[in-house]
Structures are given as structure tokens and as C-alpha cells.
Write a protein that holds these residues in place. Structure first.
Motif: not given
Length: 689
Positions: A265-268, A231-236, A200-204, A241-242
């Protein structure tokens, strides 16, 4: 049925009855709104000629005729409304049909109908229209309804676009995964396998959406169809992780079985293990570690999973991490350790466990504070107390944590830090902690280092000063009884207590040796600063004099009987005119100059009267005489100062001199006859010898 007549505002025409209102029953929301708008515009048009008619009739002393609305030539009708039941509508004479230059605003009716309002540049409403509903793909509708038969039919139809996305970038496969329609999902994948990893537009991906909604069957279907679990979303964030975030062990197992990476690793900078530890889900932590998760990976702030467990107070998870090789002394970016963070958050059981595992209690953070410093200031402020039980428990935990840390903390390292735990306990009103530290032998006269002292505007240095500033009598008492010196600070705690007007604290400080003749180095005066601070509290001023404060220096004036410099008229920040003495620069301030300030001069007589009881023959300067002459009742005070002084007064001063300042502070404990004590307190007029 005849159309009812409608009277304009302010007229006495016949009002509509129940039968008339029934004519509106079949109108839709938008038609009712349009009718109301048109009616309001008609009223505005008819009001002008009515006003002119009334104005003309008043001028001719004639009654104004009733204003009758014109009957519309073509009233709107509905197919299900009889022609005789015509709604009394007065459409405006002009409606701008060109809507291109109109401003548009959106609103929702009470029935949930979304509308658009068109207005001219001056704000005049032109018309309203219902919003056009977005067209929904039949494929999506079938997915929402779980209509497998219809979906299969649509998929087989030639020209069906499986890659048509909505405004969020969602394809039909995303809709099926999000809403948990596993059967629909299989049909879509069979029809177009290439959409499995579309984003999606949020890379989901569809897999990410299915995991976030806990749809296990959809997750299994997607993984079996080749969905990439990394495959990661916009928050990596990965689907793994989810799954940890949702605490879904079943989905987590499926992802691990299909090779999901456990150390992404996620964005944080958090890993799936960080999230599982934060959620305190031991089962998921075990699954991740067995799958190869590293227990010492740090996020962008240098926090390891062990640090997260200590910070959150999750003891069992912390035990598990230590058992699997986590470094118990690992540091975050700011130098904090797990023990440091556990003390900060008041986790007593975590602190106890970490100490049992030989965690280093002498490792400071970047601020230079040790865990014992953090524990000493931990707790809730009693002044903002909302929950007494929580407040009490917080203090109890702080005391226990400090007691544990005392045994493993090196006092040499504490001294190197430049600040004692006593300072922090006194600053934050942690009386129980303060008592424990005193009993443990911490130096009550330890001073802040120069670097720490500079952080405070008054350059304080002792723990006693913190207690007095907080007006904490209990802490002040504990420190003084433990041997605290009240004369260590640049600004004496006695001055602070006098400024606060707390006679109890002043008494304790004086009894424990506080200097009653203290001078402020940065603000030189010819008389003690204690007198300047006590001028508004006459009983306190008398108490200081009884205990050896120097009153004679208050009558020393460089101008003497000569005229003093004129008072300078100044304007304060509030715009109020006030008189203040013109004090030469780089000179000591004299008593007569201070007593001339607007906030004190009205008490000049009583202040001088008190001071005269503690001096012999003195000569009042011209400024003091000027004050005493300003009020007729102060004439006796002026006479009191006229030499020679009485023999009784001179004898009292002689006894003061023989006893000395140090003994005067302890006069009540000296073997002196009661009559002498009364005499020294100026009580001879009220007591019989």
C-alpha cells in the motif's frame, strides 16, 4: 586611438560613436554589469557639484559652465585591449570592501550568468559578483557523458569516494540509474556492491529512479545485482507501483519475476492494482492478478479497484475485476457504491453493466441519497453553457441512466430518503429527467422531509417551488399539468413568482389554483402578502385583483382618522437616511405602514387607485390621505374614494361576490356574456356594450 570623452547627463557633449562602443566588445557579462554600476554611481556623484555650479551661476546671472567629468587615474584594462583604447570609466570614490554586513540577492543576466548583488543596509548597491559554480564530481561528469573508459579509470584510482552524495543525497549509482547509463551502472556496482540499495533524501533507490525513467536495461542490471524491489520512497510507493504508473509492462514483468510484492500500500492506501485500473491498462491488471493481487483491497477512503474503474468509466477493466471476484456492492467510507459513483459521473455503459450484474440500486450513501437521486441531478447547468454538444449529450446520458434506474429502484425506499428525484431534477433544471420521472409515476406533490426542508432557508418542500425559484417555466408547466398543488409550501410559489416579476408564471399558478390571498405565517399582516409583493408591478396587482385578491383588507386601519405614529428616521447599511414607520412589536403590519416605506411611497397614488376599483365604500385612514395630499395629481384618486361609490362599481362587486374567488380564477372559461367579462375587467370605459 584617443579615449573618447563622455558628457554627463543633460550636457551637450560629444556622444560616443560606433568605434567607441567597440571598446566594450571584449568585456564579459560581469564586467559589463560592473562597468554600468560604477558609471551610475559616478553620475550620481558628479550631479551634486554640477547642480551647485548651476545654482551659483543663476544667482550671478551668468551662464553655467559645462560640467566635465574627471578622467580616471587608473582605468581598468584587459590584456587584449590596447593601452590607448581605454574605457571611460568613473569609479566611485568609495566602495565598501567589507561585505560581511551586506544583504545578498541573486539574479540572472540575459546570457544566463548567475550573479550575486551586495547591498548596504540602506539599499545602496556595493558590487556584484558571479556566483561560484558548484563543483561537480568527475565521476558524475563521466556518468552524464556515458564515458565508460574515464569512469573505469576514476573508479580504480585510490581515494575515489563512491559514497559522496550531492545536496539531494544522490550517489553516482543514482545518477547512472536516472540517466539510463547501464554500462556505467555495472561498473559502479562492481566497484561497490553495497550502494545498490542506498537511498536519496527522498528515499529513492537507484531501482526506483530507473523505473520512473523507463530504463529497462538499468532495472534488469539492478535486480540482477540484488536490488530490493520492495523498498519504498517517501510516498510509500514501490518500484512496482511506479511501473504501473508508467504503464511499462516489460519493467513490471522484471519486478514480478524478482518477487516484488503486489499488495503493498502507498501512503494513500492504493495498491499497484488501483493504479493499473486507474490507467485502464488491462494487460497490467491481468499480470498483477496472476501474480496474486487482491481485487478487493481498499485504500484509506474505502475505494476498491472496482470502485475506481466505475468512477473512471473503464468498462473492460470493470468486467475483468467482476470476473475475478470483485464485490460489485462494496461501499466506500462515505457509503457510496460503484453504481452510485457511476451515476454521479454519468457513465451510462457502466451503469448498464452494473445493473445487469444485479448491483443494488436501493443502497443509499451516507447522505441518504440513492443512485437515482444522483442521476436525476446529473448534467450541466444550461445557464453556464459553453459546449452545446457536451451539454446535450450529458442530458441524454442522464435521461438514459434515470430510465434504467427507475426499473430497479424501490419507490418505498425513495420515500424513506425524505426527498424525491423530482426535487433534485427541478432544482438542477433537468427538464428531460423531470419529464421521465413524471411519466414513471413519481408523485409531483411529494414533500421534502423535515430534515431536508431545514437545509433551505425558506423551508421549501415541493418540487414546484424549486422550479418556480429557478424561473423555469417549462418545468413549472410540466409539474402543474401533472397535478402539482401550488399551495403546499410555507412560502407560496406564487409569492416567489410575483417577486421575480414573471407574469407568465403567476398566470399559470393562479390558473391552477394558487391562493391569491396567501398570508405568510411568520410575518403576519392585515392584508394578503400577495398584495405586498405586487405593489411594484401594477399590471400584476390588477391581475391578482381580477382573480379575487382581497382589496378591502388594505383599507382596514386600526388608527383610522386619528394621527398615526411618527415615521422613525433610520440609517440603512449604506448610510442612507430613510423614513420607516414605527411598527409596534407583536402586531400585524398594516397596509398603510407598508406603503409608507421609502421604496414604495412614491407609487402610493397609483396603488391606491388600483385597489379602489375592487372595493365599495371605504374610508381612507389619515396616513393614506397624507400620501394622496403629497402630490397634486393624486387629488382625483382621493375624490374617487369619497363615498358614495357609483352604482356600477357596487354592481361589479356584487357579481364578484356571487362568482366567488374560485370561479374568478376561471372566469374566462365561464359561460358569461362578453359584455359582463369586459365589465368585470373594468374595460367598460373603452368598450361599447
Amino acid at each position: 586611438m584617443a579615449a573618447p570623452s563622455v558628457s554627463p547627463p543633460g550636457s551637450t557633449g560629444t556622444s560616443l560613436g560606433f568605434d567607441d562602443y567597440s571598446l566594450y566588445g571584449n568585456l564579459s557579462d560581469e564586467e559589463l554589469i560592473q562597468l554600468a554600476i560604477e558609471r551610475s554611481l559616478a553620475d550620481a556623484q558628479s550631479a551634486a557639484p554640477a547642480a551647485e555650479s548651476i545654482k551659483a551661476s543663476v544667482a550671478q546671472n551668468k551662464p553655467s559652465p559645462a560640467v566635465v567629468e574627471p578622467t580616471p587615474s587608473h582605468p581598468p584594462q584587459r590584456n587584449n585591449t590596447p593601452s590607448s583604447a581605454v574605457c571611460p570609466i568613473n569609479p566611485p570614490k568609495y566602495i565598501n570592501t567589507d561585505l560581511t554586513n551586506c544583504t545578498i540577492s541573486h539574479f540572472i543576466t540575459g546570457y544566463g550568468q548567475r550573479m550575486i548583488a551586495y547591498r548596504q543596509a540602506d539599499g545602496t548597491l556595493v558590487c556584484t559578483k558571479p556566483e561560484e559554480e558548484a563543483k561537480v564530481d568527475p565521476l558524475v561528469i563521466a556518468i552524464w557523458n556515458g564515458d565508460v573508459a574515464t569512469l573505469r579509470t576514476l573508479v580504480r584510482q585510490p581515494g575515489t569516494d563512491m559514497l559522496q552524495a550531492n545536496n539531494l543525497g544522490w550517489l553516482p549509482i543514482h545518477e547512472a540509474a536516472y540517466y539510463g547509463q547501464a554500462r556505467c551502472l555495472r561498473i559502479l556496482i562492481e566497484a561497490h556492491t553495497g550502494t545498490v540499495n542506498k537511498r536519496t533524501l527522498r528515499d529513492q533507490t537507484a531501482l526506483m529512479l530507473a523505473v520512473s525513467r523507463d530504463h529497462s536495461e538499468c532495472v534488469t542490471c539492478l535486480l540482477e545485482s540484488g536490488a530490493d524491489p520492495d523498498i519504498t520512497n517517501k510516498d510509500k510507493e514501490t518500484p512496482l507501483f511506479k511501473a504501473c504508473e508508467k504503464e511499462n509492462a516489460e519493467i513490471l514483468a522484471s519486478l514480478l519475476n524478482y518477487g516484488a510484492g503486489v499488495n503493498k500500500l502507498c501512503i494513500q492506501g492504493w495498491t499497484a492494482l488501483h493504479e493499473a485500473v486507474y490507467r485502464n491498462n488491462l494487460e497490467i491488471c491481468e499480470m498483477l492478478v496472476r501474480a496474486g493481487a487482491k481485487v478487493s483491497l481498499k485504500d484509506k477512503y474505502g475505494l476498491s479497484p472496482l470502485f475506481v474503474a466505475a468512477q473512471s468509466g473503464h468498462l473492460e477493466t470493470l468486467r475483468f475485476l467482476v470476473k475475478n471476484g470483485a464485490d460489485i456492492n462494496s461501499e466506500a467510507t462515505d457509503g457510496a457504491t460503484a453504481l452510485y459513483e457511476a451515476c454521479k459521473n454519468g457513465h451510462e455503459d457502466i451503469v448498464e453493466f452494473l445493473i445487469s450484474q444485479n448491483a443494488d440500486a436501493n443502497k443509499p450513501g451516507k447522505s441518504g441519497l440513492l443512485p437515482i437521486h444522483i442521476a436525476a441531478q446529473k448534467g450541466n447547468d444550461g445557464k453556464n453553457l459553453l459546449n452545446f454538444t457536451y451539454y446535450t449529450n450529458g442530458f441524454a446520458k442522464s435521461v438514459k441512466i434515470v430510465s434504467m434506474l427507475i426499473k430497479v429502484t424501490n419507490k418505498v425506499r425513495v420515500r424513506r430518503s425524505g426527498i424525491s428525484p423530482l426535487h433534485l431534477a427541478a432544482e438542477h433544471n433537468r427538464d428531460e429527467v423531470l419529464e421521465v420521472l413524471i411519466e414513471a409515476g413519481y408523485d409531483v406533490n411529494a414533500k421534502l422531509s423535515e430534515d431536508w426542508s431545514k437545509r433551505y432557508e425558506d423551508r421549501r418542500s415541493s418540487a414546484l417551488y424549486f422550479a418556480v425559484v429557478n424561473n423555469n417555466i417549462e418545468a413549472t408547466t410540466m409539474l402543474l399539468e401533472a397535478g402539482a398543488n401550488p399551495n403546499l409550501d410555507t412560502l407560496s410559489p406564487l409569492l416567489v413568482a410575483i417577486r421575480q416579476g414573471c407574469i407568465r408564471t403567476v398566470t399559470m399558478l393562479v390558473e391552477h389554483g394558487a391562493n391569491v390571498n396567501f398570508y405568510i405565517p411568520s410575518h403576519p399582516t392585515t392584508f394578503p402578502a400577495t398584495v405586498m409583493f405586487a405593489m411594484k408591478y401594477l399590471p400584476m396587482l390588477k391581475y391578482l385583483m381580477d382573480n379575487g385578491c382581497d382589496a378591502l383588507s388594505c383599507f382596514s386601519c386600526s388608527y383610522g382618522s386619528d394621527p398615526h405614529p411618527p415615521l422613525e428616521v433610520s440609517q440603512d447599511r449604506r448610510g442612507v437616511l430613510s423614513n420607516r414607520p414605527e411598527i409596534p412589536s407583536n402586531t400585524c403590519v398594516q397596509f398603510c405602514e407598508v406603503i409608507s416605506t421609502p421604496s414604495i411611497c412614491r407609487w402610493a397614488g397609483p396603488i391606491i387607485d388600483v385597489l379602489l376599483d375592487y372595493v365599495g365604500d371605504v374610508k381612507l385612514c389619515a396616513r393614506l390621505i397624507e400620501h394622496l395630499d403629497s402630490y397634486s395629481d393624486w387629488t382625483c384618486i382621493k375624490e374617487k374614494a369619497t363615498p358614495p361609490r357609483t352604482l356600477m362599481q357596487l354592481c361589479r362587486l356584487r357579481i364578484y361576490k356571487l362568482l366567488g374567488t374560485e370561479r374568478l380564477c376561471l372566469i374566462n372559461t365561464l359561460p358569461v356574456p362578453v359584455g359582463i367579462l369586459r365589465f368585470l375587467r373594468h374595460e367598460e370605459r373603452t368598450q361599447d356594450f
